[in-house]
Design an enzyme around this catalytic site. Structure first.
Site, PDB file in Angstrom:
ATOM      1  N   LYS A   1       0.844  -1.193   0.000  1.00 20.77           N
ATOM      2  CA  LYS A   1       0.000   0.000   0.000  1.00 20.77           C
ATOM      3  C   LYS A   1       0.883   1.248   0.000  1.00 20.77           C
ATOM      4  O   LYS A   1       1.525   1.554   1.004  1.00 20.77           O
ATOM      5  CB  LYS A   1      -0.894   0.043   1.241  1.00 20.77           C
TER       6      LYS A   1
ATOM      7  N   GLY B   1       7.015   5.829   7.781  1.00 22.38           N
ATOM      8  CA  GLY B   1       6.106   6.968   7.816  1.00 22.38           C
ATOM      9  C   GLY B   1       6.250   7.715   9.133  1.00 22.38           C
ATOM     10  O   GLY B   1       7.310   7.704   9.759  1.00 22.38           O
ATOM     11  N   SER B   2       5.169   8.319   9.551  1.00 17.97           N
ATOM     12  CA  SER B   2       5.224   9.183  10.735  1.00 17.97           C
ATOM     13  C   SER B   2       5.174   8.363  12.028  1.00 17.97           C
ATOM     14  O   SER B   2       4.703   7.227  12.046  1.00 17.97           O
ATOM     15  CB  SER B   2       4.035  10.134  10.712  1.00 17.97           C
ATOM     16  N   ASN B   3       5.614   8.971  13.105  1.00 15.94           N
ATOM     17  CA  ASN B   3       5.571   8.318  14.418  1.00 15.94           C
ATOM     18  C   ASN B   3       4.152   8.065  14.880  1.00 15.94           C
ATOM     19  O   ASN B   3       3.861   7.049  15.492  1.00 15.94           O
ATOM     20  CB  ASN B   3       6.281   9.191  15.451  1.00 15.94           C
TER      21      ASN B   3
ATOM     22  N   GLY C   1       2.873   5.155  12.835  1.00 14.26           N
ATOM     23  CA  GLY C   1       3.739   3.985  13.035  1.00 14.26           C
ATOM     24  C   GLY C   1       3.597   3.351  14.406  1.00 14.26           C
ATOM     25  O   GLY C   1       3.561   2.133  14.543  1.00 14.26           O
TER      26      GLY C   1
ATOM     27  N   GLU D   1      10.088   2.459  10.335  1.00 16.79           N
ATOM     28  CA  GLU D   1      11.059   3.546  10.223  1.00 16.79           C
ATOM     29  C   GLU D   1      10.271   4.841  10.240  1.00 16.79           C
ATOM     30  O   GLU D   1       9.398   5.043   9.394  1.00 16.79           O
ATOM     31  CB  GLU D   1      11.869   3.426   8.925  1.00 16.79           C
TER      32      GLU D   1
ATOM     33  N   CYS E   1      13.580  11.933   5.444  1.00 16.31           N
ATOM     34  CA  CYS E   1      13.680  11.536   6.860  1.00 16.31           C
ATOM     35  C   CYS E   1      15.075  11.831   7.376  1.00 16.31           C
ATOM     36  O   CYS E   1      15.264  12.060   8.568  1.00 16.31           O
ATOM     37  CB  CYS E   1      13.325  10.073   7.030  1.00 16.31           C
TER      38      CYS E   1
ATOM     39  N   GLN F   1       1.061  19.717   4.524  1.00 18.07           N
ATOM     40  CA  GLN F   1       2.473  19.886   4.870  1.00 18.07           C
ATOM     41  C   GLN F   1       2.878  21.356   4.752  1.00 18.07           C
ATOM     42  O   GLN F   1       3.655  21.869   5.570  1.00 18.07           O
ATOM     43  CB  GLN F   1       3.343  19.000   3.978  1.00 18.07           C
TER      44      GLN F   1
ATOM     45  N   GLU G   1       9.805  17.175  14.597  1.00 19.27           N
ATOM     46  CA  GLU G   1      10.031  17.061  13.158  1.00 19.27           C
ATOM     47  C   GLU G   1       9.077  17.995  12.410  1.00 19.27           C
ATOM     48  O   GLU G   1       7.871  17.927  12.599  1.00 19.27           O
ATOM     49  CB  GLU G   1       9.793  15.617  12.707  1.00 19.27           C
TER      50      GLU G   1
HETATM   51  P1  NAP Z   1       2.242   8.799   7.329  1.00 23.50           P
HETATM   52  O1  NAP Z   1       1.197   9.832   7.279  1.00 23.50           O
HETATM   53  O2  NAP Z   1       2.536   8.132   8.613  1.00 23.50           O
HETATM   54  O3  NAP Z   1       1.825   7.696   6.246  1.00 23.50           O
HETATM   55  C1  NAP Z   1       2.656   6.587   5.949  1.00 23.50           C
HETATM   56  C2  NAP Z   1       1.826   5.468   5.341  1.00 23.50           C
HETATM   57  O4  NAP Z   1       0.950   4.934   6.339  1.00 23.50           O
HETATM   58  C3  NAP Z   1       0.936   5.928   4.192  1.00 23.50           C
HETATM   59  O5  NAP Z   1       0.914   4.925   3.208  1.00 23.50           O
HETATM   60  C4  NAP Z   1      -0.410   6.066   4.881  1.00 23.50           C
HETATM   61  O6  NAP Z   1      -1.502   5.956   4.017  1.00 23.50           O
HETATM   62  C5  NAP Z   1      -0.360   4.880   5.812  1.00 23.50           C
HETATM   63  N1  NAP Z   1      -1.358   4.915   6.888  1.00 23.50           N
HETATM   64  C6  NAP Z   1      -2.042   5.981   7.372  1.00 23.50           C
HETATM   65  N2  NAP Z   1      -2.895   5.587   8.347  1.00 23.50           N
HETATM   66  C7  NAP Z   1      -2.738   4.249   8.488  1.00 23.50           C
HETATM   67  C8  NAP Z   1      -3.333   3.267   9.324  1.00 23.50           C
HETATM   68  N3  NAP Z   1      -4.253   3.589  10.232  1.00 23.50           N
HETATM   69  N4  NAP Z   1      -2.950   1.990   9.191  1.00 23.50           N
HETATM   70  C9  NAP Z   1      -2.003   1.643   8.292  1.00 23.50           C
HETATM   71  N5  NAP Z   1      -1.407   2.516   7.465  1.00 23.50           N
HETATM   72  C10 NAP Z   1      -1.764   3.818   7.564  1.00 23.50           C
HETATM   73  O7  NAP Z   1       3.628   9.361   6.784  1.00 23.50           O
HETATM   74  P2  NAP Z   1       3.838  10.288   5.522  1.00 23.50           P
HETATM   75  O8  NAP Z   1       3.197  11.594   5.811  1.00 23.50           O
HETATM   76  O9  NAP Z   1       3.458   9.561   4.287  1.00 23.50           O
HETATM   77  O10 NAP Z   1       5.437  10.403   5.488  1.00 23.50           O
HETATM   78  C11 NAP Z   1       6.179  11.329   6.228  1.00 23.50           C
HETATM   79  C12 NAP Z   1       6.823  10.687   7.434  1.00 23.50           C
HETATM   80  O11 NAP Z   1       7.614   9.561   7.049  1.00 23.50           O
HETATM   81  C13 NAP Z   1       7.777  11.580   8.179  1.00 23.50           C
HETATM   82  O12 NAP Z   1       7.538  11.505   9.556  1.00 23.50           O
HETATM   83  C14 NAP Z   1       9.157  10.998   7.854  1.00 23.50           C
HETATM   84  O13 NAP Z   1      10.147  11.247   8.817  1.00 23.50           O
HETATM   85  C15 NAP Z   1       8.855   9.564   7.731  1.00 23.50           C
HETATM   86  N6  NAP Z   1       9.888   8.857   6.973  1.00 23.50           N
HETATM   87  C16 NAP Z   1      10.805   8.093   7.649  1.00 23.50           C
HETATM   88  C17 NAP Z   1      11.801   7.414   6.974  1.00 23.50           C
HETATM   89  C18 NAP Z   1      12.800   6.565   7.707  1.00 23.50           C
HETATM   90  O14 NAP Z   1      13.408   5.714   7.083  1.00 23.50           O
HETATM   91  N7  NAP Z   1      13.001   6.744   9.003  1.00 23.50           N
HETATM   92  C19 NAP Z   1      11.876   7.513   5.579  1.00 23.50           C
HETATM   93  C20 NAP Z   1      10.940   8.310   4.922  1.00 23.50           C
HETATM   94  C21 NAP Z   1       9.949   8.973   5.627  1.00 23.50           C
HETATM   95  P3  NAP Z   1      -2.249   7.280   3.426  1.00 23.50           P
HETATM   96  O15 NAP Z   1      -1.233   7.967   2.613  1.00 23.50           O
HETATM   97  O16 NAP Z   1      -3.338   6.693   2.635  1.00 23.50           O
HETATM   98  O17 NAP Z   1      -2.694   8.076   4.613  1.00 23.50           O
END
Ligand code: NAP
Ligand code: MG
Length: 489
Positions: free
Chosen positions: A173, A226-228, A231, A248, A282, A329, A381
């Protein structure tokens, strides 16, 4: 380019009321495609298809599985510019960065293609006579991959390539903001000859598709980036049913600049780390901790760099920095800028929306000086082009300030002093460290990931990233030919 989901080897348009409008964040009038959102029932179907396909894929020899990845890398290489352009339109990063990301995904495919030949275990001597003991690595079953929008190509590759070469079937997904790049990956795997059902792409919301994946008893492994906020909840839910999970998550990465640093080199690295990809990596640099004697000159150089950054559409090759990924954002960035001002940080440059770019989510490269470690702008962040500069009097203080945040992804130091370098490597609380280079970057063969609130579970990429998608089986073979001998282990 396909605009649907891909389940059991077939593209289809989910019959859903909800549609993801895939918009160019640099020009909101530019709609790339409309993706109908898959439903919970579609997700269940993808899981079933993966379960069916797993049996055959598991039995396919590792080298043959690897060759599919190798062909995928070849196909991707022929499409580099096209994929990069699509990514720039969809996510906003500049074309040069998008191209770099496509190439990185290709390296990952190549690295894991070779791993198909190396899916071995180890042999060990047994305590017992005439006994052969060893381990083998086996695939686990159906794995669930959930990815963010900021690396819409590299992250899906670095999760799916090891999962596939290890012999698992995948339900993937992508983030709702970046479905098009994900669809290209599915197209490429299909063309590379992956059997139907081995890789399933389900484009839909986190709250529907994601939730079904995380709760499914048929998905023993979940890999999330994704986000904390998302996650942590996902981790608890998946772990509570016994799934293996890697998450991550966020970062708040610092560059420490010591008094003996090469300031020009440090300033270039900080600029690239803070404003590259609009600060939406990230591994982005969002904090600088500078020694008092060099701080003023460093800030001056950084401000000059920031003012020189051309902001605009990433499709224009003269542009250095693209927009925030979406309105939400964009608003977050501006809210943090206002918060930093109200906390008493000193705005050096930027701080708003640049003029003359009405149709995109653009934010100026922004620098705050005189930031105190306890301020929220220093602790949380932002995920945008906003840099905070604080001061430290010596290495001990710099480390304390660097380690004062909840995140632990990556840190960098600029110094010529080997003692400082070694102490920094020992003491800094991040999963990756850089010496005299930016906080950003990763390579296929190197473990990637963070500690503290940033990461849960195994590192990604590298051999660790492959092992996560396998189970070890320990084998004992007794060839003594004797019966009735008691064996105590
Ligand atoms: P996000 O909002 O947490 O979304 C990540 C993924 O999770 C998306 O595919 C999202 O789907 C899905 N999701 C949302 N709600 C969910 C649920 N209840 N159950 C299962 N999956 C769900 O993160 P983002 O805004 O896409 O990305 C930004 C974040 O990623 C930042 O915090 C960044 O630091 C982090 N990041 C970390 C790394 C690392 O390696 N440490 C690398 C890259 C990014 P939808 O899009 O459909 O909501
Ligand atoms: Mg989000």
């Amino acid at each position: 380019m396909q605009s649907g989901s891909y389940i059991d080897g077939k593209w289809f348009q989910p019959k859903s009321e909800r549609v993801v409008k895939n918009i160019n964040p640099a020009d909101t009038k530019d709609v790339i495609a409309e993706f109908p959102m898959a439903t919970a029932a579609d997700t269940e179907r993808a899981i079933d298809a993966a379960r069916q396909a797993f049996a055959g894929w598991k039995k396919t020899p590792g080298p043959e599985r690897g060759r599919v990845l190798w062909r995928a890398a070849d196909i991707a290489r022929q499409r580099v510019d096209e994929i990069a352009r699509l990514m720039t339109r969809e996510e906003g990063k500049i074309f040069r960065e998008a191209r770099g990301e496509v190439m990185k995904g290709i390296s990952l495919m190549e690295y894991y293609a070779g791993a198909g030949f190396r899916m071995g275990g180890k042999t060990f001597p047994s305590e017992v006579r005439d006994t052969f003991t060893y381990t083998i690595r086996q695939p686990v079953g159906v794995v669930g991959l959930i990815s963010p929008w900021n690396f819409p190509w590299a992250i899906p590759v670095w999760k799916s390539a090891p999962a596939l070469v290890a012999g698992n079937a995948v339900v993937f997904k992508p983030a709702s903001l970046t479905p098009a790049t994900a669809a290209v990956l599915a197209e490429i795997y299909e063309e590379a000859g992956l059997p139907p059902g081995v890789f399933n792409l389900v484009i839909g919301s986190g709250s529907e598709v994601g939730e079904v994946m995380v709760s499914s008893p048929h998905i023993p492994i979940i890999s999330f980036t994704g986000s904390n906020e998302i996650g942590r909840a996902l981790h608890i839910k998946a772990a509570s049913r016994g799934a293996k999970v890697t998450c991550e998550m966020g970062g708040k990465n610092a560059v420490i600049v010591m008094a003996d640093a090469d300031l020009e080199k440090a300033a270039v690295a900080i600029r690239d780390g803070a404003f590259g990809s609009t600060g939406q990596r990230c591994t982005a640099t969002s904090r600088v901790i500078a020694a008092e004697p060099v701080k003023a000159e460093l800030v001056e150089r950084l401000a000059a760099f920031a003012k020189g950054i051309k902001v605009g559409s990433g499709l224009d090759e003269s542009v250095d920095m693209g927009p925030a990924v979406d309105e939400s954002q964009f608003n977050t960035n501006l809210e943090y800028i206002e918060m930093a001002k109200s906390e008493g940080a000193k705005l050096v440059t930027g701080g708003g929306k640049p003029e003359g770019l009405p149709d995109g989510y653009f934010v100026e490269p922004t620098i705050f000086d005189d930031v105190k470690p306890e301020m929220r702008i220093f602790q949380e962040e932002v995920f945008g082009p906003v840099l905070s500069v604080a001061t430290a009097n010596n290495l001990e203080e710099a480390l304390e300030v660097a380690n004062s945040v909840e995140f632990g992804l990556t840190t960098s130091i600029f110094t010529q002093d080997i003692n400082h370098v070694m102490k920094f490597i020992d003491e800094v609380e991040t999963g990756m460290v850089h010496i005299n280079e930016p906080t950003i970057g990763g390579e296929a063969q190197l473990p990637f990931g963070g500690v503290k609130s940033t990461g849960v579970g195994d590192r990604e990429m590298s051999e660790e990233g492959l092992h996560f998608f396998t189970e070890l089986k320990t084998v004992f073979i007794n060839y003594s030919g004797e019966s009735g001998r008691a064996m105590i282990r």
